[in-house]
Design a protein around this motif. Sequence first.
Motif, mmCIF file in Angstrom:
data_model
loop_
_atom_site.group_PDB
_atom_site.id
_atom_site.type_symbol
_atom_site.label_atom_id
_atom_site.label_comp_id
_atom_site.label_asym_id
_atom_site.label_seq_id
_atom_site.Cartn_x
_atom_site.Cartn_y
_atom_site.Cartn_z
ATOM 1 N N LEU A 131 0.723 -1.175 0.169
ATOM 2 C CA LEU A 131 -0.029 -0.012 0.013
ATOM 3 C C LEU A 131 0.772 1.176 -0.067
ATOM 4 N N TYR A 132 0.601 2.103 -1.032
ATOM 5 C CA TYR A 132 0.972 3.384 -1.047
ATOM 6 C C TYR A 132 0.200 4.404 -0.451
ATOM 7 N N THR A 133 0.525 5.125 0.628
ATOM 8 C CA THR A 133 -0.502 5.999 0.992
ATOM 9 C C THR A 133 -0.073 7.557 1.210
ATOM 10 N N VAL A 134 -0.737 8.370 0.680
ATOM 11 C CA VAL A 134 -0.278 9.806 0.861
ATOM 12 C C VAL A 134 -1.126 10.698 1.455
ATOM 13 N N GLU A 135 -0.433 11.460 2.421
ATOM 14 C CA GLU A 135 -0.984 12.310 3.439
ATOM 15 C C GLU A 135 -0.398 13.639 3.485
ATOM 16 N N PHE A 136 -1.158 14.713 3.267
ATOM 17 C CA PHE A 136 -0.461 15.975 3.047
ATOM 18 C C PHE A 136 -0.531 16.640 4.596
ATOM 19 N N HIS A 137 -1.012 16.022 5.388
ATOM 20 C CA HIS A 137 -0.891 16.591 6.718
ATOM 21 C C HIS A 137 0.148 15.782 7.554
ATOM 22 N N GLN A 138 1.327 16.754 7.847
ATOM 23 C CA GLN A 138 2.383 15.999 8.273
ATOM 24 C C GLN A 138 2.200 15.100 9.832
ATOM 25 N N GLN A 139 1.664 15.866 10.684
ATOM 26 C CA GLN A 139 1.270 15.060 11.886
ATOM 27 C C GLN A 139 0.547 13.712 11.806
ATOM 28 N N ARG A 140 -0.538 13.853 10.665
ATOM 29 C CA ARG A 140 -1.088 12.593 10.747
ATOM 30 C C ARG A 140 -0.513 11.524 9.937
ATOM 31 N N ALA A 141 0.508 12.144 9.144
ATOM 32 C CA ALA A 141 1.206 11.150 8.371
ATOM 33 C C ALA A 141 2.053 10.396 9.494
ATOM 34 N N LEU A 142 2.825 11.058 10.211
ATOM 35 C CA LEU A 142 3.528 10.477 11.269
ATOM 36 C C LEU A 142 3.059 9.772 12.108
ATOM 37 N N LYS A 143 1.765 10.203 12.609
ATOM 38 C CA LYS A 143 1.061 9.261 13.396
ATOM 39 C C LYS A 143 0.677 7.777 12.856
ATOM 40 N N ALA A 144 0.275 7.973 11.475
ATOM 41 C CA ALA A 144 -0.154 6.662 10.773
ATOM 42 C C ALA A 144 1.273 5.738 10.756
ATOM 43 N N VAL A 145 2.445 6.455 10.537
ATOM 44 C CA VAL A 145 3.671 5.551 10.428
ATOM 45 C C VAL A 145 3.618 4.879 11.825
ATOM 46 N N GLU A 146 3.761 5.733 12.829
ATOM 47 C CA GLU A 146 3.732 4.999 14.205
ATOM 48 C C GLU A 146 2.743 3.789 14.415
ATOM 49 N N GLU A 147 1.323 4.062 14.053
ATOM 50 C CA GLU A 147 0.605 3.052 14.196
ATOM 51 C C GLU A 147 0.680 1.733 13.279
ATOM 52 N N PHE A 148 1.338 1.981 12.201
ATOM 53 C CA PHE A 148 1.619 0.854 11.332
ATOM 54 C C PHE A 148 2.723 0.021 11.917
#
Lengths: 308, 495
Positions: A131-148
């Motif tokens: 899965l390649y997922t793109v998120e323009f909101h930096q904080q959300r992107a970082l949070k998602a990385v942490e969750e994964f």
Amino acid sequence: MSFIEYQNDIKDGDTAIVFLGHDSMFPIKVQHGSQTQTKYGVIRHSTDLIGKKFGSKVTCSKGGWVYILHPTPELWTANLPHRTQILYSTDIAMITMMLELRPGSVVCESGTGSASLSHAIIRTIAPTGHLYTVEFHQQRALKAVEEFRDHKVDHLVTVKNQDVCKHGFGVTGIADAVFLDIPSPWEAITHAKSALKMEGGRICSFSPCIEQAQRTCQAMEENGFTEIDTLEILLRVFDIRTVNMQIPDLGKGEEDTSAAECDENRKPQECAKKQFELQGTVAFKTAVSLKSMSGHTGYLTFATKSLF
Amino acid sequence: MASLNSIQKSSHVGVINEGDYVMLKKGDVYKAVQVLKRRKIIFEKQWFYLDNAIGEHYGSKFEVASGGGLRSIKETTEDTSADVKAAGADNRNIVDDGKSQKLTRDDIEALKEKGLKGEVKIDMMVENTDTTFRISRPISRDSFIKKSSKKYETTVTLLRPTARLLALMYIDREPSKICHLRYDTLAQMLTLGNIHAGSKVIVMETCAGLVLGAVMERMGGFGSVIHVYPSGGPVRAATDSFGFPSSFYNGLYGLPVCKIKPLLSGTFFAKSSINSEPEAVALVAEENDNAVDKKNHCEQEEEGQLNTASTTDDSRTAGEEEERMEVVSEDPEKQESKEKSRKKCDDNAQERRRRQEDKMQKQLEAANLLRDRNADGLIIACRFHPCQLLLSLVEFLAPSRPFVVYCLYKEPLLECYTMLRERGGVVSLRVSETWLRHYQVLPNRTHPKPIMSGGGGYLLTGTTVAMNSVKLAADASDSLKNEEPACKKQKTEDS
């Protein structure tokens, strides 16, 4: 535990779902030495959870009990910490099937949001897809990385922090499917097209407003997508109840004769009792629609990129 | 990662090979067929051979030529209604005099016979509708062209079969064969059942194998599927249409539903070891009979076998056999000697015995998989009353696993709900249905489609948890470990 593989025993570092009963649940991270408060008292991870089986009953300090459930994308969707509006399982189910996702699929998604759909996609495309997922909101992107990482699925997903409308998905010609849940999906259709494989693939766009769906359909058509289909799926949940309905008293008349008939058939006492019951109420089991339900989430527009 | 991608790619790109299962698409109509040389296919009032499709890419479009050949079309055809000339605003001056179309029925038939392309036909029809077409609103003109192109379109697209396409096809063409299971309901089942690679899933279905196929697609050949089928034998016509690689079938096990109770009570293993022996003996005896006398009746015998095969053996093999029969009878060189046919008969019997043994072996393996009662998922979608099935099959699930029961009617699910509640060992019970509404999305003409499906059936879903009785024992052992009192003490300190 892992979101992509069932496991029997609860281990240190696992995510687990505490089930308190009747749609009251929350996720916890199992950690040696830590504890969780519930309305039934405290759960001590090291003694109450670690080493126990998923699905077992755990007695809390006040004597109440809870069940500890194995995490699934569906349970996660129902319990995750919201950072944005999220997609729920009813829409997710439709998206997964209509995008023809399966183990090995390569999928592009934007935006990641609270990663509700992301978890479901990862579950379906594991162990060989990506899965390649793109998120323009930096904080959300970082949070998602942490969750994964927490959920041990980070090897199946790449999170990119960029604007999909401007910079695309960062990949070309490798995706089997593209999913868009952004405010202006029509601006990302060309990027979606180039992300999809040369021989084609499926695309889906989720928009709450019909104007968005309209512009998206137009953009899809301009970009040569076919089989463009907009739909909406609604979930209706039923409450199972036993209902008692009173029988109106219509006055005496026929009844006397029916009672007389009854007398002839031996057990007069039972007969009378039955009649009495009948006069009172009738009980039946029924499925009642909930008083209020989710009437609209969004329009799902699907399309196909064809080979030619 | 790169290597995984390339593997994925090589398996996905590909061209259509002989023997492949494909989906034919024309407009919104689908049909699943197997690509075989010189096999006449009838689809949407057209007939053709798929020979020319072999070697072409999936997703290719074809035009049916006269004589049943397929001509590949490489470019997308341009929009027919590009130029909108003079158009009216409303329909106040349009009169239905039945004379607006200047072409007569015969003219149109003649056009058809000339083998003209569909678009040309539509153009001619538009040209000849001079009066009304010119003054009608652009909207009506679009829908006229759309309607006509649907009727005269002659292109056929060949697609790779997927759960989506097969589910769409079945609900459209043969809903009764799949218990009227609508595709959005099937989608819910797969998601709520958490079907994914590597799990061990029990599927009880009588939906022509559609649900089974959808589950197998989601598992991608990883893990195992135990297909519980009615005693007559499984129907897997739809499963075959998916065209799964043979490796997917390695993880598929069949178990007749009549073996469930013996399996639960533990008599299955004791019985099967005794039972399988005489069965095999009987088979051998039967075979000898065949070989010794009735040479002449061989063909008849074969037919008998076919019958037994279709009732006792699984229908996949029966289907194969039928197919072979078909091919043989079509073959002009088929006038072979009795000797040859006898040999074939022997081969057949042997084949059948081998299959029977295979089946028994698979059954035993399936039973072994279920023995530990640690399955990861349960899907029920069948024509039977689900209550007893559910109560029995849920026993095989490990705790904290989802199950999904489909029923076209609500009432049996209410009964299931009540009985599961009494039994315990389940949480999050939910009865639900989904409504599916399609939209027409066009500039200034956006609205829900006037017709929507009235009912796609109902689902009962839930999650298993440890049963109470088991838990009590565990509780007792817990308190022995003297961790419980410690907790309580702590608790009082806290408060």
